[in-house]
Design a protein around this motif. Sequence first.
Motif, PDB file in Angstrom:
ATOM      1  N   UNK B 154      45.128  48.219  41.127  1.00 40.74           N
ATOM      2  CA  UNK B 154      45.207  47.100  42.078  1.00 40.74           C
ATOM      3  C   UNK B 154      43.893  46.326  42.090  1.00 40.74           C
ATOM      4  N   UNK B 155      42.764  47.057  42.098  1.00 42.63           N
ATOM      5  CA  UNK B 155      41.448  46.397  42.141  1.00 42.63           C
ATOM      6  C   UNK B 155      41.222  45.584  40.863  1.00 42.63           C
ATOM      7  N   UNK B 156      41.511  46.211  39.699  1.00 49.12           N
ATOM      8  CA  UNK B 156      41.300  45.534  38.420  1.00 49.12           C
ATOM      9  C   UNK B 156      42.202  44.301  38.321  1.00 49.12           C
ATOM     10  N   UNK B 157      43.457  44.486  38.755  1.00 47.24           N
ATOM     11  CA  UNK B 157      44.417  43.386  38.711  1.00 47.24           C
ATOM     12  C   UNK B 157      43.936  42.192  39.527  1.00 47.24           C
ATOM     13  N   UNK B 158      43.475  42.450  40.758  1.00 44.79           N
ATOM     14  CA  UNK B 158      43.101  41.313  41.601  1.00 44.79           C
ATOM     15  C   UNK B 158      41.876  40.622  41.031  1.00 44.79           C
ATOM     16  N   UNK B 159      41.037  41.387  40.321  1.00 45.56           N
ATOM     17  CA  UNK B 159      39.878  40.804  39.654  1.00 45.56           C
ATOM     18  C   UNK B 159      40.311  39.938  38.470  1.00 45.56           C
ATOM     19  N   UNK B 160      41.256  40.462  37.682  1.00 46.01           N
ATOM     20  CA  UNK B 160      41.698  39.737  36.489  1.00 46.01           C
ATOM     21  C   UNK B 160      42.511  38.505  36.837  1.00 46.01           C
ATOM     22  N   UNK B 161      43.256  38.581  37.934  1.00 44.06           N
ATOM     23  CA  UNK B 161      44.073  37.440  38.333  1.00 44.06           C
ATOM     24  C   UNK B 161      43.177  36.261  38.701  1.00 44.06           C
ATOM     25  N   UNK B 162      42.057  36.572  39.377  1.00 40.13           N
ATOM     26  CA  UNK B 162      41.158  35.494  39.784  1.00 40.13           C
ATOM     27  C   UNK B 162      40.336  34.979  38.604  1.00 40.13           C
ATOM     28  N   UNK B 163      40.365  35.733  37.492  1.00 36.47           N
ATOM     29  CA  UNK B 163      39.588  35.314  36.320  1.00 36.47           C
ATOM     30  C   UNK B 163      40.437  34.433  35.423  1.00 36.47           C
ATOM     31  N   UNK B 164      39.829  33.370  34.927  1.00 40.03           N
ATOM     32  CA  UNK B 164      40.534  32.443  34.063  1.00 40.03           C
ATOM     33  C   UNK B 164      40.796  33.092  32.703  1.00 40.03           C
ATOM     34  N   UNK B 165      42.053  33.236  32.331  1.00 39.72           N
ATOM     35  CA  UNK B 165      42.387  33.871  31.055  1.00 39.72           C
ATOM     36  C   UNK B 165      41.969  33.005  29.862  1.00 39.72           C
ATOM     37  N   UNK B 166      41.598  31.733  30.131  1.00 40.09           N
ATOM     38  CA  UNK B 166      41.289  30.838  29.009  1.00 40.09           C
ATOM     39  C   UNK B 166      40.033  31.259  28.267  1.00 40.09           C
ATOM     40  N   UNK B 167      39.110  31.973  28.952  1.00 39.01           N
ATOM     41  CA  UNK B 167      37.901  32.435  28.255  1.00 39.01           C
ATOM     42  C   UNK B 167      38.304  33.420  27.155  1.00 39.01           C
ATOM     43  N   UNK B 168      39.202  34.357  27.531  1.00 40.55           N
ATOM     44  CA  UNK B 168      39.662  35.337  26.547  1.00 40.55           C
ATOM     45  C   UNK B 168      40.421  34.639  25.421  1.00 40.55           C
ATOM     46  N   UNK B 169      41.267  33.673  25.803  1.00 42.51           N
ATOM     47  CA  UNK B 169      42.039  32.962  24.789  1.00 42.51           C
ATOM     48  C   UNK B 169      41.119  32.213  23.831  1.00 42.51           C
ATOM     49  N   UNK B 170      40.062  31.603  24.380  1.00 45.85           N
ATOM     50  CA  UNK B 170      39.113  30.871  23.544  1.00 45.85           C
ATOM     51  C   UNK B 170      38.492  31.807  22.522  1.00 45.85           C
ATOM     52  N   UNK B 171      38.091  33.008  22.953  1.00 45.31           N
ATOM     53  CA  UNK B 171      37.475  33.962  22.036  1.00 45.31           C
ATOM     54  C   UNK B 171      38.449  34.362  20.934  1.00 45.31           C
ATOM     55  N   UNK B 172      39.717  34.550  21.311  1.00 51.10           N
ATOM     56  CA  UNK B 172      40.740  34.902  20.322  1.00 51.10           C
ATOM     57  C   UNK B 172      40.915  33.771  19.323  1.00 51.10           C
ATOM     58  N   UNK B 173      40.928  32.539  19.842  1.00 46.89           N
ATOM     59  CA  UNK B 173      41.072  31.380  18.958  1.00 46.89           C
ATOM     60  C   UNK B 173      39.930  31.319  17.959  1.00 46.89           C
ATOM     61  N   UNK B 174      38.753  31.745  18.404  1.00 45.98           N
ATOM     62  CA  UNK B 174      37.576  31.711  17.532  1.00 45.98           C
ATOM     63  C   UNK B 174      37.563  32.891  16.581  1.00 45.98           C
ATOM     64  N   UNK B 175      38.622  33.710  16.609  1.00 47.86           N
ATOM     65  CA  UNK B 175      38.768  34.747  15.601  1.00 47.86           C
ATOM     66  C   UNK B 175      38.335  36.144  16.021  1.00 47.86           C
ATOM     67  N   UNK B 176      38.003  36.345  17.296  1.00 50.58           N
ATOM     68  CA  UNK B 176      37.598  37.685  17.717  1.00 50.58           C
ATOM     69  C   UNK B 176      38.831  38.574  17.839  1.00 50.58           C
ATOM     70  N   UNK B 177      38.685  39.836  17.402  1.00 47.06           N
ATOM     71  CA  UNK B 177      39.797  40.782  17.537  1.00 47.06           C
ATOM     72  C   UNK B 177      39.989  41.149  19.009  1.00 47.06           C
ATOM     73  N   UNK B 178      41.220  41.526  19.398  1.00 47.01           N
ATOM     74  CA  UNK B 178      41.481  41.846  20.813  1.00 47.01           C
ATOM     75  C   UNK B 178      40.535  42.913  21.380  1.00 47.01           C
ATOM     76  N   UNK B 179      40.227  43.932  20.556  1.00 50.99           N
ATOM     77  CA  UNK B 179      39.335  44.985  21.037  1.00 50.99           C
ATOM     78  C   UNK B 179      37.957  44.408  21.364  1.00 50.99           C
ATOM     79  N   UNK B 180      37.503  43.520  20.450  1.00 57.39           N
ATOM     80  CA  UNK B 180      36.196  42.921  20.631  1.00 57.39           C
ATOM     81  C   UNK B 180      36.186  41.999  21.855  1.00 57.39           C
ATOM     82  N   UNK B 181      37.264  41.239  22.020  1.00 55.57           N
ATOM     83  CA  UNK B 181      37.370  40.370  23.198  1.00 55.57           C
ATOM     84  C   UNK B 181      37.295  41.212  24.464  1.00 55.57           C
TER      85      UNK B 181
END
Lengths: 331, 287
Positions: B154-181
């Motif tokens: 629950x704690x992690x979820x509420x933290x991740x929900x408030x976090x913009x997923x676009x940062x992670x998506x940007x890193x993926x677009x730039x070629x980073x592997x999911x583990x690295x992201x």
Amino acid sequence: MSGRDHHKPFGLARSGGIEGLSDAAAMHVVTQWLNRLGLRGRGLVIGIPYFWYLLFFLIPFVFVLKIALSEAAYSVPPFTDLTEWAEGALKITLNLANFDYIFSDSLYVTAYLNSVRIAAISTLLTLLVGYPMAYAIARAERSWRAPLLMLVILPFWTSFLIRVYAWMSLLQDNGLVNSVLMNIGIIDSPIRILNTDFAVFLGIVYSYLPFMILPLYSTLEKMDLSLLEAAEDLGCRPFKAFWRITLPLSLPGIIAGCLLVFIPAVGEFVIPELLGGPDTLMIGKVLWQEFFSNRDWPVASAVAIALLLLLVIPIMIFQHVQAKQQEAEKR
Amino acid sequence: MNARGLGLVFLWLWAGLVFLYLPIVTLIFYSFNDSKLVAVWGGFSTRWYGELMHNGQVLDAALLSLEIAVISACGAVVLGTLAGVTLSRFPVFRGRVMFSGLISAPLVMPEVISGLSMLLLFVSMEQLVGWPKGRGMLTIILTHITISAAYVSVIVQSRLVSLDASIEEAAMDLGARPTRVFMRITLPIIAPALVSGWLLSFTLSVDDLVSSSFVTGPGASTLPMVIFSKVRLGVSPDINALATIIVLIVTVGVISGGWYMVRSEKRRELEERMAYAEGEKENTGMV
């Protein structure tokens, strides 16, 4: 576009080294191996907690049901098997006697009704105590909100058992509450507070108050205050504005808070055991006694199944409210 | 609400806070009472703390509880993070509804039920596959991980929900592997949530009486079990001393944890702003 081009050589340079290559090769072997098992990174992230909760949370209830349908026996573990091989055929014996027993014996029925009554009254009291507190925190100055909320949560972090114990010493016949009441002159001789239903209500309100305040606060804090101003401009009196606007808008918080208090309170064991009297029957206490004192695992399991049936609907409402709130947060 | 009404509400809040803290304060106060009768003040003394230090049963139980709490808090953080990431980052997969139901049910499930059901699972598993052998520390740890990981998710979820997923998506677009992201971006951002999840799991574990009592075996008595068996017989001053020590440890832990979270949050915001400013500079330079 230019950003992407800018980063590409960087990425290539990094994986170009000998060390990087062997790492990549090793990773490749591992991923291929996992892929063959049908597991990719995403599958693992979902799969591990899914498997864990199936094994340690869902499957146990199958065993509870199984043992509720068996008979108590003097063996280790103390119950009979449902299945046996007799003359080459599988024979399954289902024994409903435990359920028959707990629904016909007035002790269990009374304990059920009493648990629901005590939990409902305490939930209502917790709401009455908690609502104004949550309201005050939500309307406090912004910089005050986090510390005030912290003050409400902090006791929840200290041991539950110790907080209940603290009330034992406050409420006993020669405890602080009685001596204060006697010094003020409200009573002449100590009154019995500990080991009554009142002490149980007090214990539940005290222990579960943060669970009520948190969801109430989060709905009250998000509320659009201009609605109240509009109502006031239109000549609505403050109390009526509260009743017609604030209260309905905070309903999701009220429901979530009440369920967070009610569901665990129905099955509460420590509070009725330590603060309640010998005649404070609650189902959690009965289950505990069946298991630990009578060592009757099948009857304890039947009590657990019956308690679960009672709570299934509130738990499902709770999950529905929880899921809806997460959807709302995402937007 | 008008000013007078708001004043009354604030009065109620302060009264409520007094209600929350008064029992704990009196408990601490009376732990320094010389008298054996808890309610009668017999002068200042630390004798109950001294007696506690010579109580082998209490010390053994405290050590066992700490060991269980540290291990199960670490396990709960790992499991709860996986569950929280699953629920907030994978909106569609088969069986999602059941998964989210399974994760949130332990939050409200009465402990007598989860304790009994876990015990019956362990007994049946031992009969069927021979693991876990007997009951004790291991079975308590498995139970605590299961209950605490639900809170962590629950704690992690509420933290991740408030976090913009676009940062992670940007890193993926730039070629980073999911583990690295996950290691370089998601993990640092949810670190404060992991710290508070760990602390919460730790206190839930140290505190747990009911489900531990069901799944424990001979010889494995945790601190709450020892306290409970003493408290059942009535109020005693050495329990007050023990309670004071526990309250003190928890308060220090929670406050330092909270301080760490506030500080890392501020640092993250600063870094974000600096990175943003750098980017702006680079952009204008390029043009």
